[in-house]
Design a protein around this motif. Sequence first.
Motif, mmCIF file in Angstrom:
data_model
loop_
_atom_site.group_PDB
_atom_site.id
_atom_site.type_symbol
_atom_site.label_atom_id
_atom_site.label_comp_id
_atom_site.label_asym_id
_atom_site.label_seq_id
_atom_site.Cartn_x
_atom_site.Cartn_y
_atom_site.Cartn_z
ATOM 1 N N SER A 182 0.829 -1.204 0.000
ATOM 2 C CA SER A 182 0.000 0.000 0.000
ATOM 3 C C SER A 182 0.866 1.257 0.000
ATOM 4 C CB SER A 182 -0.923 -0.007 1.229
ATOM 5 O OG SER A 182 -1.745 1.145 1.239
ATOM 6 N N PHE B 44 1.370 4.267 -2.902
ATOM 7 C CA PHE B 44 1.337 5.705 -2.620
ATOM 8 C C PHE B 44 2.572 6.388 -3.208
ATOM 9 C CE2 PHE B 44 3.150 9.064 -0.014
ATOM 10 C CZ PHE B 44 2.146 10.031 -0.075
ATOM 11 N N LYS C 215 -4.688 15.428 -1.703
ATOM 12 C CA LYS C 215 -5.061 14.164 -1.070
ATOM 13 C C LYS C 215 -6.060 13.407 -1.935
ATOM 14 C CE LYS C 215 -6.787 12.077 3.190
ATOM 15 N NZ LYS C 215 -7.315 12.302 4.550
ATOM 16 N N MET D 288 -5.273 9.733 -3.430
ATOM 17 C CA MET D 288 -6.107 8.572 -3.094
ATOM 18 C C MET D 288 -6.612 7.866 -4.346
ATOM 19 S SD MET D 288 -8.312 9.908 0.218
ATOM 20 C CE MET D 288 -9.023 8.294 0.532
ATOM 21 N N TRP E 82 -3.528 6.138 -5.930
ATOM 22 C CA TRP E 82 -3.115 5.009 -5.084
ATOM 23 C C TRP E 82 -4.017 3.799 -5.320
ATOM 24 C CZ3 TRP E 82 -6.611 3.697 -1.020
ATOM 25 C CH2 TRP E 82 -6.192 2.653 -0.197
ATOM 26 N N LYS E 83 -5.313 4.028 -5.323
ATOM 27 C CA LYS E 83 -6.268 2.940 -5.538
ATOM 28 C C LYS E 83 -6.120 2.349 -6.933
ATOM 29 C CE LYS E 83 -11.252 1.944 -5.409
ATOM 30 N NZ LYS E 83 -11.293 1.367 -6.762
ATOM 31 N N THR F 148 -7.310 0.911 3.430
ATOM 32 C CA THR F 148 -7.159 2.191 4.134
ATOM 33 C C THR F 148 -5.995 2.976 3.536
ATOM 34 O OG1 THR F 148 -7.983 1.230 6.190
ATOM 35 C CG2 THR F 148 -6.780 3.314 6.363
ATOM 36 N N TYR F 149 -6.256 4.221 3.200
ATOM 37 C CA TYR F 149 -5.230 5.078 2.588
ATOM 38 C C TYR F 149 -4.042 5.251 3.543
ATOM 39 C CZ TYR F 149 -3.189 9.344 0.569
ATOM 40 O OH TYR F 149 -2.340 10.281 0.018
#
Length: 912
Positions: A318, A322, A351, A355, A358-359, A381-382
């Motif tokens: 994760s 990021f 942000k 997000m 990242w996803k 969860t971020y």
Amino acid sequence: MSEHRRKPPQSPSGGRAAARRGGQQPTPPPSGGGRAAGGTPPGDTPPAGGAYAAESPSGGPGGGDERQQPYEGRAAARRAAQGRGKGGRRRAAAGGGAAGGPAGRGGRRPGKKRLIDYPRYGKVGWRHWMPSWRQVTALCVGFVGGLVGLIGIAYAMVSVPNENLAAQAQNNVYYWADGSQMIATGGEINRQNITIDEIPQAMQNAVIAGENKTFETDRGIDPKGIARALLNMARGGETQGGSTITQQYVKNTRLDQQQTFSRKFKELFISIKVGATMKKSEIMEGYLNTSYFGRGAYGIQAAARTYYGVDAIKLNPSQCAFLAALLKGPTYYDPAGNTSIDPIATAASNKKNSMIRWKDILDLEVKDKLLSATDRAKYTTYPMPDPVKQNAQMAGQIGYMVNLAKSYVINNKVLTADQLNQGGYQIHTTFQKPKVEAMEAAVKKVQKQYIKPGTHVVKGEDMDKYVQFGGASVNPSDGAIVAIYGGTDATKHFTNNADETGAQVGSTFKPYVLAAAMTYGARDPDGPATQSESERTLVSPDSEFSGKDNQLIDDYTGKPWVGYDKDNKPFQWRQPNDDGDNYDRVTLRVALDKSLNSPYVQLGQDVGTDKVHDAAISAGLVADASNGLDDYKNSVTYSIGTSSPSAIRMADGYATFDNHGRQNDPYSVSTVVHNGKQIYKHQLKTKVAFSPTVSDTITGMLTDVVKEGTGTPAQLPGGRPAAGKTGTTDDNKSAWFDGYTPQLSTSIVMFRRDDQVHDGKTNPFLAMYGTGGAEKVHGDSFPAQIWKDYMTSAMSGQPKKTFEKPTEEIGKVIYGNVPSPTPTPTMTTPPTTTMTTPPTTPPTTPPTTPTTTPPTETTTPPCTSIFGCPTSPTTSPTTGDDAGNGNAGTSNGGSNGGNGGTGREETTSRQQ
């Protein structure tokens, strides 16, 4: 057997060969002439194995030999008929004939064949210019061969750079206006190379999925990716890159970010060579060791330590996703935000971008079979990174000035954010160190003397908590920003209060109303809402208006102004004056001195708030999405400062009046140098905003404000001329003093606001009743004191210049909302106002009138100012200087104005 049917004797060389030779003999002429006619003389013996050509069937007078040509066979006959005998085709072309005409059989053009037969020999019309398939083939083969040769030469000439030497960012050096070094920063080497074994496979997978899914199979470039990018851009879609990881690695190591054809050409061939000579693991290692991840971190190891405080090998999938998202552009994907680089790069916006990216990267890894769906399900969860760690060198005012200079070069397209991050630039600013230190000292003096948290508590609230100041000083002759005060410390207070606050400017906006009245004029009450200059009347500063408290405001036709609330219900507007000041009739000069609101709200209606807006923009203010200059321009209270321009822009607007109506945009960078070459130099571009008569008239009025009006606390020692205006906003949530000498224009702002964001919301501005021990904070209190102390120091040793007076009177005396002729103004006693606890949020519907009691006779209250009282006599009650109750609605509903701000955090850099 008859003679003519007798078979002729065979020649010794007869047979088929003889027949062929016979068929190639020239045909004799129709009549039996001599040699001149081309025939064979009588009695001559025919050639061996040959015969005469067939004569005319009918013979004729003087016909030739009656003997027939020997039969040679059908093939020979056909060749003879087609003219394919020896030299037949050429003779037909050269000799012409009845069928072919002068050009010979088939009409072919005469000419001489060349080595390169183009235009084509012997062809006419479009065929003459159409190359043959042989020519086209030869051309294509030649082109491809040449291209292959050039590619081979280019491939042989390029060499693979050494990333350990090339991928080293440099510092940017910032200089004071006098040429001395301010700070070296912006490109610190925060980079630690690690091996591929120390880079988690999850990080490698994340960049492959997010950046270049064909990495393992491509040869350094991805033609399909490049084609897709070009096609998408041609269709008007989102701009995207077609670079592979190999290309990005090459670009990183070359440290050349210029978007030129030669650079891209070199990058292409170096990438091909790197792809052919280096292992994929080596390329990935080099790429992740040289990429910039933001916050000064070069390489994955520095990024892991910067964002998560761990070594790269300990990153989970994760966190890797990021960090891979940052490679798309850390300025816009770091959730901490970076408005100093680009105003749109706010924490909230970044942000959201991060997000989403990242996803997407995690999902792409699953799609490309680089991450199992089971493992993907573990990371929902971020992974919020650690807060930004500040550079101690950027403490105090240095950080504000560096960020302002960075913002300037990026907004004006001198450099890109990537170029600044790479470093190596010498940036010469306009900031003067002695003036910056003097402004900071003036603020600290007031803070130390009056602002003492825990000392002044009103109804349980610490009124000295969250107090902030901001300031800016501009050279009127060219717009150079010579000093700023951005806040207590750039490493602790991150908003630059010189450049963005959201604090409404109050009565300091009134000079722009005067400029509009003297430039565009008041509208004809009997004319349409939109009128030409010839239909308007330029307004004299001696024009008279009602100065009554709670004055009913008229529209330009003389009828009560009507607005509409959020429920579309009509209401009228009564404008209060600060502290209930009440004057029956006043001139605009007196109203400016006393900072009365009702005359200027009415003047704004007579002129049109759209024209007031135009005047403010012409003076140097800039409308953006957060300062309300556009949003509030239809508000009835627009003319008394419900918008929130920055201190830099207010200082520049007043500098326009100081500079006789000539406006210069504020700037903070004079030159930029790279590798010894000057790549940028500021060019002065002066615009005429107002006539000298208008500007000098306003300067004279503002001089009176300092001499005998609300600005007397700002009087400079030694009788040095100064002009200025105080300003206080609704509910006492901000206070300003803007003013200038002939050489320098300065703006100071004060407000209360908690900078911390709670529950994702920015905190509103807070009232200042009791702050610093003052019952109410006006512009003539703390801001005027700071302005005076700073300007005294800044002007020390400078010649005492005087302001130029207007060469002529301007405008006509008009009577706004009072009848004419006008008798001598008389003062009435102010009514007693009932003050309730000041609200901290704006009302949802505009009030129609303040709550008051009937007027009663009162005596003038004694002066209790902690900054001293005016030395010049006055016949008015103690006056304030503020925008009063500014929650007026617009003509189309809503409730603009008021509240001393909107509770928004401004993020747009106003210096352009």
